[in-house]
Structure formats: C-alpha cells, structure tokens
Motif scaffolding. Structure first.
Motif, PDB file in Angstrom:
ATOM      1  N   VAL A  66     -30.155  26.888  21.863  1.00  0.00           N
ATOM      2  CA  VAL A  66     -31.377  27.597  22.272  1.00  0.00           C
ATOM      3  C   VAL A  66     -32.580  26.810  21.780  1.00  0.00           C
ATOM      4  CG1 VAL A  66     -32.709  29.738  22.069  1.00  0.00           C
ATOM      5  CG2 VAL A  66     -30.202  29.826  22.222  1.00  0.00           C
ATOM      6  N   ILE A  67     -33.581  26.688  22.638  1.00  0.00           N
ATOM      7  CA  ILE A  67     -34.743  25.846  22.323  1.00  0.00           C
ATOM      8  C   ILE A  67     -35.982  26.377  23.048  1.00  0.00           C
ATOM      9  CG2 ILE A  67     -34.377  24.236  24.256  1.00  0.00           C
ATOM     10  CD1 ILE A  67     -35.088  21.946  22.230  1.00  0.00           C
ATOM     11  N   GLY A  68     -37.141  26.072  22.513  1.00  0.00           N
ATOM     12  CA  GLY A  68     -38.397  26.425  23.171  1.00  0.00           C
ATOM     13  C   GLY A  68     -38.871  25.283  24.045  1.00  0.00           C
ATOM     14  N   MET A  69     -39.289  25.632  25.254  1.00  0.00           N
ATOM     15  CA  MET A  69     -39.812  24.645  26.205  1.00  0.00           C
ATOM     16  C   MET A  69     -41.062  25.255  26.822  1.00  0.00           C
ATOM     17  SD  MET A  69     -37.694  22.712  29.227  1.00  0.00           S
ATOM     18  CE  MET A  69     -38.215  21.067  29.776  1.00  0.00           C
ATOM     19  N   HIS A  70     -42.194  25.082  26.139  1.00  0.00           N
ATOM     20  CA  HIS A  70     -43.427  25.769  26.504  1.00  0.00           C
ATOM     21  C   HIS A  70     -44.282  24.900  27.430  1.00  0.00           C
ATOM     22  CE1 HIS A  70     -47.614  27.397  25.247  1.00  0.00           C
ATOM     23  NE2 HIS A  70     -47.179  27.993  26.340  1.00  0.00           N
ATOM     24  N   PHE A  71     -44.258  25.240  28.710  1.00  0.00           N
ATOM     25  CA  PHE A  71     -45.076  24.558  29.705  1.00  0.00           C
ATOM     26  C   PHE A  71     -46.491  25.114  29.675  1.00  0.00           C
ATOM     27  CE2 PHE A  71     -40.765  24.087  31.223  1.00  0.00           C
ATOM     28  CZ  PHE A  71     -40.728  22.859  31.863  1.00  0.00           C
ATOM     29  N   MET A  72     -47.434  24.318  30.174  1.00  0.00           N
ATOM     30  CA  MET A  72     -48.822  24.751  30.296  1.00  0.00           C
ATOM     31  C   MET A  72     -49.089  25.201  31.744  1.00  0.00           C
ATOM     32  SD  MET A  72     -49.879  24.214  27.181  1.00  0.00           S
ATOM     33  CE  MET A  72     -48.238  24.303  26.433  1.00  0.00           C
ATOM     34  N   ASN A  73     -50.100  26.021  31.901  1.00  0.00           N
ATOM     35  CA  ASN A  73     -50.441  26.587  33.205  1.00  0.00           C
ATOM     36  C   ASN A  73     -51.699  25.913  33.775  1.00  0.00           C
ATOM     37  OD1 ASN A  73     -50.363  28.388  35.367  1.00  0.00           O
ATOM     38  ND2 ASN A  73     -51.458  29.982  34.279  1.00  0.00           N
ATOM     39  N   PRO A  74     -51.672  25.467  35.037  1.00  0.00           N
ATOM     40  CA  PRO A  74     -50.593  25.523  36.031  1.00  0.00           C
ATOM     41  C   PRO A  74     -49.553  24.417  35.800  1.00  0.00           C
ATOM     42  CG  PRO A  74     -52.557  24.535  37.008  1.00  0.00           C
ATOM     43  CD  PRO A  74     -52.943  24.958  35.624  1.00  0.00           C
ATOM     44  N   VAL A  75     -48.305  24.812  35.844  1.00  0.00           N
ATOM     45  CA  VAL A  75     -47.208  23.917  35.465  1.00  0.00           C
ATOM     46  C   VAL A  75     -47.166  22.624  36.284  1.00  0.00           C
ATOM     47  CG1 VAL A  75     -44.710  23.697  35.190  1.00  0.00           C
ATOM     48  CG2 VAL A  75     -45.833  25.857  34.639  1.00  0.00           C
ATOM     49  N   PRO A  76     -47.315  22.666  37.621  1.00  0.00           N
ATOM     50  CA  PRO A  76     -47.211  21.411  38.379  1.00  0.00           C
ATOM     51  C   PRO A  76     -48.294  20.389  38.042  1.00  0.00           C
ATOM     52  CG  PRO A  76     -46.907  23.302  39.828  1.00  0.00           C
ATOM     53  CD  PRO A  76     -47.428  23.841  38.528  1.00  0.00           C
ATOM     54  N   VAL A  77     -49.386  20.856  37.430  1.00  0.00           N
ATOM     55  CA  VAL A  77     -50.541  19.977  37.170  1.00  0.00           C
ATOM     56  C   VAL A  77     -50.597  19.509  35.718  1.00  0.00           C
ATOM     57  CG1 VAL A  77     -53.071  19.859  37.166  1.00  0.00           C
ATOM     58  CG2 VAL A  77     -51.871  21.057  39.020  1.00  0.00           C
ATOM     59  N   ILE A 110     -30.641  23.974  37.404  1.00  0.00           N
ATOM     60  CA  ILE A 110     -31.532  24.730  36.533  1.00  0.00           C
ATOM     61  C   ILE A 110     -31.752  26.120  37.117  1.00  0.00           C
ATOM     62  CG2 ILE A 110     -33.863  24.868  35.563  1.00  0.00           C
ATOM     63  CD1 ILE A 110     -33.974  21.803  35.681  1.00  0.00           C
ATOM     64  N   THR A 111     -31.612  27.133  36.286  1.00  0.00           N
ATOM     65  CA  THR A 111     -32.009  28.490  36.656  1.00  0.00           C
ATOM     66  C   THR A 111     -33.313  28.804  35.936  1.00  0.00           C
ATOM     67  OG1 THR A 111     -29.800  29.361  37.103  1.00  0.00           O
ATOM     68  CG2 THR A 111     -31.468  30.944  36.421  1.00  0.00           C
ATOM     69  N   VAL A 112     -34.291  29.304  36.669  1.00  0.00           N
ATOM     70  CA  VAL A 112     -35.546  29.769  36.077  1.00  0.00           C
ATOM     71  C   VAL A 112     -35.525  31.292  36.146  1.00  0.00           C
ATOM     72  CG1 VAL A 112     -38.056  29.744  36.181  1.00  0.00           C
ATOM     73  CG2 VAL A 112     -36.760  27.678  36.789  1.00  0.00           C
ATOM     74  N   ALA A 113     -35.567  31.932  34.993  1.00  0.00           N
ATOM     75  CA  ALA A 113     -35.477  33.393  34.927  1.00  0.00           C
ATOM     76  C   ALA A 113     -36.869  33.984  34.786  1.00  0.00           C
ATOM     77  CB  ALA A 113     -34.592  33.816  33.760  1.00  0.00           C
ATOM     78  N   GLY A 114     -37.379  34.497  35.890  1.00  0.00           N
ATOM     79  CA  GLY A 114     -38.737  35.034  35.936  1.00  0.00           C
ATOM     80  C   GLY A 114     -39.527  34.296  36.994  1.00  0.00           C
ATOM     81  N   ALA A 115     -39.990  35.028  38.038  1.00  0.00           N
ATOM     82  CA  ALA A 115     -40.618  34.375  39.192  1.00  0.00           C
ATOM     83  C   ALA A 115     -42.123  34.599  39.248  1.00  0.00           C
ATOM     84  CB  ALA A 115     -39.968  34.881  40.485  1.00  0.00           C
ATOM     85  N   GLY A 116     -42.728  34.820  38.081  1.00  0.00           N
ATOM     86  CA  GLY A 116     -44.176  34.964  38.039  1.00  0.00           C
ATOM     87  C   GLY A 116     -44.876  33.614  38.156  1.00  0.00           C
ATOM     88  N   GLN A 117     -46.121  33.578  37.740  1.00  0.00           N
ATOM     89  CA  GLN A 117     -46.914  32.352  37.875  1.00  0.00           C
ATOM     90  C   GLN A 117     -46.279  31.177  37.142  1.00  0.00           C
ATOM     91  OE1 GLN A 117     -50.939  32.489  36.227  1.00  0.00           O
ATOM     92  NE2 GLN A 117     -51.693  31.362  37.992  1.00  0.00           N
ATOM     93  N   MET A 118     -45.819  31.397  35.904  1.00  0.00           N
ATOM     94  CA  MET A 118     -45.209  30.310  35.143  1.00  0.00           C
ATOM     95  C   MET A 118     -43.843  29.949  35.689  1.00  0.00           C
ATOM     96  SD  MET A 118     -47.382  29.258  32.957  1.00  0.00           S
ATOM     97  CE  MET A 118     -46.353  28.235  31.908  1.00  0.00           C
ATOM     98  N   GLY A 119     -43.013  30.962  35.959  1.00  0.00           N
ATOM     99  CA  GLY A 119     -41.665  30.695  36.451  1.00  0.00           C
ATOM    100  C   GLY A 119     -41.659  29.962  37.772  1.00  0.00           C
ATOM    101  N   SER A 120     -42.514  30.380  38.697  1.00  0.00           N
ATOM    102  CA  SER A 120     -42.567  29.704  39.996  1.00  0.00           C
ATOM    103  C   SER A 120     -43.082  28.283  39.845  1.00  0.00           C
ATOM    104  CB  SER A 120     -43.424  30.495  40.992  1.00  0.00           C
ATOM    105  OG  SER A 120     -44.736  30.685  40.519  1.00  0.00           O
ATOM    106  N   GLY A 121     -44.016  28.074  38.909  1.00  0.00           N
ATOM    107  CA  GLY A 121     -44.512  26.722  38.656  1.00  0.00           C
ATOM    108  C   GLY A 121     -43.439  25.812  38.079  1.00  0.00           C
ATOM    109  N   ILE A 122     -42.626  26.355  37.172  1.00  0.00           N
ATOM    110  CA  ILE A 122     -41.514  25.576  36.604  1.00  0.00           C
ATOM    111  C   ILE A 122     -40.497  25.242  37.683  1.00  0.00           C
ATOM    112  CG2 ILE A 122     -39.594  25.633  34.969  1.00  0.00           C
ATOM    113  CD1 ILE A 122     -41.388  27.505  33.213  1.00  0.00           C
ATOM    114  N   ALA A 123     -40.170  26.237  38.512  1.00  0.00           N
ATOM    115  CA  ALA A 123     -39.207  26.017  39.592  1.00  0.00           C
ATOM    116  C   ALA A 123     -39.707  24.950  40.557  1.00  0.00           C
ATOM    117  CB  ALA A 123     -38.947  27.327  40.329  1.00  0.00           C
ATOM    118  N   GLN A 124     -40.988  25.012  40.913  1.00  0.00           N
ATOM    119  CA  GLN A 124     -41.568  24.015  41.818  1.00  0.00           C
ATOM    120  C   GLN A 124     -41.478  22.615  41.219  1.00  0.00           C
ATOM    121  OE1 GLN A 124     -45.662  24.748  43.019  1.00  0.00           O
ATOM    122  NE2 GLN A 124     -46.016  22.560  43.388  1.00  0.00           N
TER     123      GLN A 124
END
Length: 283
Positions: free
Chosen positions: A136-147, A6-20
């Motif tokens: 192409v699809i939407g995958m909308h995570f909630m913040n904070p992603v790990p929780v 998986i590549t996560v494009a964007g390392a902000g709060q959401m991107g880093s949470g998805i990557a984690q």
C-alpha cells in the motif's frame, strides 16, 4: 513489478483525470464508481477533455478513439480482481477509504499494489486495514491531473522498496515527476498550500478585503497563476475544509484551525465550481 492494467476507484474529477492520463500513456484502465451514473459522468468528462485537444490540433480523432477504447467502466468492485494496480480516488474521508481498501484487499491478487490518491490522510492508517500493508502506498496527483506534472509518493510504515520503485517508475511513465515525501498530515503540498488558502479565507472573514482583491494581490504581487480563493473554488470548499481538519487534528496546532467562514460555506453547500457557487458564482 510490471504494471499493465490499472483500476481507478472513484470517477470524480481526480479519478477521471488519473484514468485519462493512464489511458493516454497506453495502460488498460478500468474506471470504477459505485454510482454507475457517476462513472458515466467521468468518461464524459474524459471525452470532453480529449475533444478539446483534438480541436486544438494536439490529437487526431483516431488517437482520441484509441485513448477512449483503453477505458472501461464498472460499478462492480469485483471487476478489479485482475488489476496490477488500483489507484483509489474516493472522497477525502478516512472511513470511506478504509472501507474501500478493506474490500479491495479481499478482491485483488496478493501481488497487486493498492495506491491511494489521498491529499492529506495517513497512508499507514489506510494500509492497516489490509493484509498487505507492504503493498500500500500514497500516490497523490495534482489537479488537473492531465496537466500538472507532480506526483507526491508517500510510503506507509510498511511500504516495501519494491512497491515504491514500481510506483516511482509508473509516475515517470505517465509523464509525471515523482517526489518522495514522508507520511505526515497534508504531506508537503497541502501542508504548505492549505494554510495559505485558509489565511486568505480569514482575510475575507475579517473584512480585510473582498475575495477579488485577495486574489488580485496574490496574482499580481506574488505572480501566482490563480488566486487562493479561486483555487479553493477549483479544488472544492469541502475538500479544503477536510484537509484543514486533518492538519488541525493531526498536528494539534492552532495555526491549522479552519476559518469559520470555510465551515459556513461548506455547510451552505457553496462548494465552488462543482456546486456553481463558492467565493465566486459560476454558470
């Protein structure tokens, strides 16, 4: 499709949470950001979050090391070439997302899935700049992603059943509950949440009550874990404004008109926690 990388494009709060979250679930993850320093801040944010779990006895140091070893950093989008799935987590602007998807379409394998974590924008419109709208699809995570357990899954007009099934299964593998919603502005989560936040801002703007009082009413009277203005600061005032603009433009209904005070805060750079000041002041 069997998703392994998986590549996560964007390392902000959401991107880093998805990557984690993906790394914790055993996936090999590349965290990409055009700004190398932003990518570094993203991995530092992940390390800090995992360290808190170690301190609380939820994870061992060995497990922490295993998770971090699953994540590589990149500031070169070409490194996404071998990914089975790319999850875009760039700022909530259609021009940025279209530019990124256009580039990814030319880089990634033809069988790769391109997902967007957009919180309000049209999946169909984003997909239209690619030669693979069915993937192409939407995958909308909630913040904070790990929780947070929810992932909204949004089909574009052309999204295939195979891609939808793969992303729904992936969400479950990540420990999330996938909920299918249709491709309308704000989907379900922000179509309901953001007008509430906007109305709370109007209450402050019109002098009905101070931010602390508005939040107390909603926490003590409605049993919300966080008041709407605290939540706006957590999400980011600029993000809240962008979503309200999308709702207002998408539906053409005055009930979605962003509060002038929301615009003022965004213009002043009072964006909430990330800037140190929003409806509250943060050290």
């Amino acid at each position: 499709m069997d998703i392994r990388t998986i590549t996560v494009a964007g390392a902000g709060q959401m991107g880093s949470g998805i990557a984690q979250t993906a790394a914790e679930s055993g996936f090999d993850v590349m965290l990409y950001d055009l700004d190398r320093q932003a990518a570094g801040r993203g991995i530092a944010r992940i390390g800090k979050a995992i360290s808190r779990s170690v301190d609380k006895g939820r994870l061992t140091e060995e497990r922490k090391a295993d998770i971090l070893n699953k994540i590589t950093l990149s500031s070169d989008l070409e490194d996404a070439r071998g990914a089975d799935l790319v999850i875009e987590a760039a700022p909530e602007r259609m021009d940025i997302k279209k530019s990124l998807f256009r580039a990814l379409d030319g880089i990634c394998r033809q069988d790769a899935i391109l997902a967007t974590n957009t919180s309000s924008l049209s999946i169909t419109e984003i997909a239209s700049v690619t030669g693979r709208p069915e993937r192409v699809i939407g995958m909308h995570f909630m913040n904070p992603v790990p929780v947070m357990p929810l992932v909204e899954i949004i089909r574009g007009m052309a999204t295939s059943d195979e891609v939808f099934g793969s992303i729904r299964s992936l969400a479950q593998t990540l420990g999330k509950t996938p909920v299918e919603v249709r491709d309308f502005p704000g989907f379900v989560s922000n179509r309901v949440l953001m007008p509430m936040i906007n109305e709370a801002v109007f209450a402050v703007y019109e002098g009905v009550a101070a931010p602390e009082a508005v939040d107390q009413v909603m926490k003590l009277g409605m049993n919300h874990p966080m008041g709407p203005l605290e939540l706006a600061d957590f999400i980011g005032i600029d993000t809240c404004l962008a979503i309200m603009e999308t709702l207002y433009e998408g539906f053409g209904d005055s009930k979605y008109r962003p509060c002038p005070l929301l615009r003022k805060y965004a213009a002043a750079g009072w964006l909430g926690r990330k800037s140190g000041r929003g409806f509250y002041i943060y050290e």
